[in-house]
Design a protein around this motif. Sequence first.
Motif, short mmCIF file in Angstrom:
data_model
loop_
_atom_site.label_atom_id
_atom_site.label_comp_id
_atom_site.label_asym_id
_atom_site.label_seq_id
_atom_site.Cartn_x
_atom_site.Cartn_y
_atom_site.Cartn_z
N GLU A 102 0.48 -0.47 -4.13
CA GLU A 102 1.64 -1.34 -3.70
C GLU A 102 2.39 -0.73 -2.39
OE1 GLU A 102 4.31 -1.61 -7.00
OE2 GLU A 102 2.72 -2.06 -8.43
N TRP A 103 2.54 0.47 -2.18
CA TRP A 103 3.43 0.98 -1.16
C TRP A 103 2.43 0.63 0.25
CZ3 TRP A 103 1.29 5.01 1.79
CH2 TRP A 103 2.23 5.52 2.97
N MET A 104 1.17 0.86 0.16
CA MET A 104 -0.02 0.52 1.38
C MET A 104 0.26 -0.86 1.48
SD MET A 104 -2.87 3.17 1.59
CE MET A 104 -3.78 2.66 -0.06
N LEU A 105 0.24 -1.88 0.49
CA LEU A 105 0.11 -3.39 0.82
C LEU A 105 1.20 -3.73 1.48
CD1 LEU A 105 -2.06 -4.29 -2.27
CD2 LEU A 105 -2.90 -4.28 0.08
N TYR A 106 2.34 -3.31 0.79
CA TYR A 106 3.50 -3.58 1.46
C TYR A 106 3.68 -3.41 2.83
CZ TYR A 106 8.62 -3.58 2.55
OH TYR A 106 9.93 -3.74 3.32
#
Length: 185
Positions: A102-106
């Motif tokens: 989630e963090w990377m995709l954000y």
Amino acid sequence: MSTKYKLHDPTEIYFVSFAVVGWIDVFTRALYRDILLESLSYCRKEKGLKLHAWVIMSNHVHLIISSKEGYLLPNIMRDLKKYSSFRILKEIKESITESRKEWMLYLFSKAGQQNGNNKNFQFWRQDNHPIALDPNLNMFDERINYLHNNPVEAGIVASPADYLYSSAIDYEEGKGLIEIDLLIG
């Protein structure tokens, strides 16, 4: 348009560095490093890339590259970055085990929104920082040593040939993970 960091002469050998947006440590996972290696191998076999040396660090890559006659290095770099980013982003999106998903995709989405050249996500920074290498062997040796010593300087390994995701072993002991076009002996 700036001409400082461009791959101008198709006959030159270049030292090229490029990084993940936000310097995100994507390549701490072997899966993502392996996708990049597959992309490099494909470009070498099918797109005219001559790969002389390489290292994949946690968030950036250094290459010493040139192109075969009749191929354009800017096109090869474009295709390499486009395909590898597509594949790595696909793996991240579909992963059920990636703890940073989630963090990377954000962050990739945010970078994509800030860049009019992208539709949704941006994985690689757009710059390549190519440096044309003078044809004297000392400059080649200097850049190869710099590239191969990156993992040593980062404290990851004691010797360049101990780092698996590098061409150092090709220059010191023999065959590494992917085939390269040696510049020296």
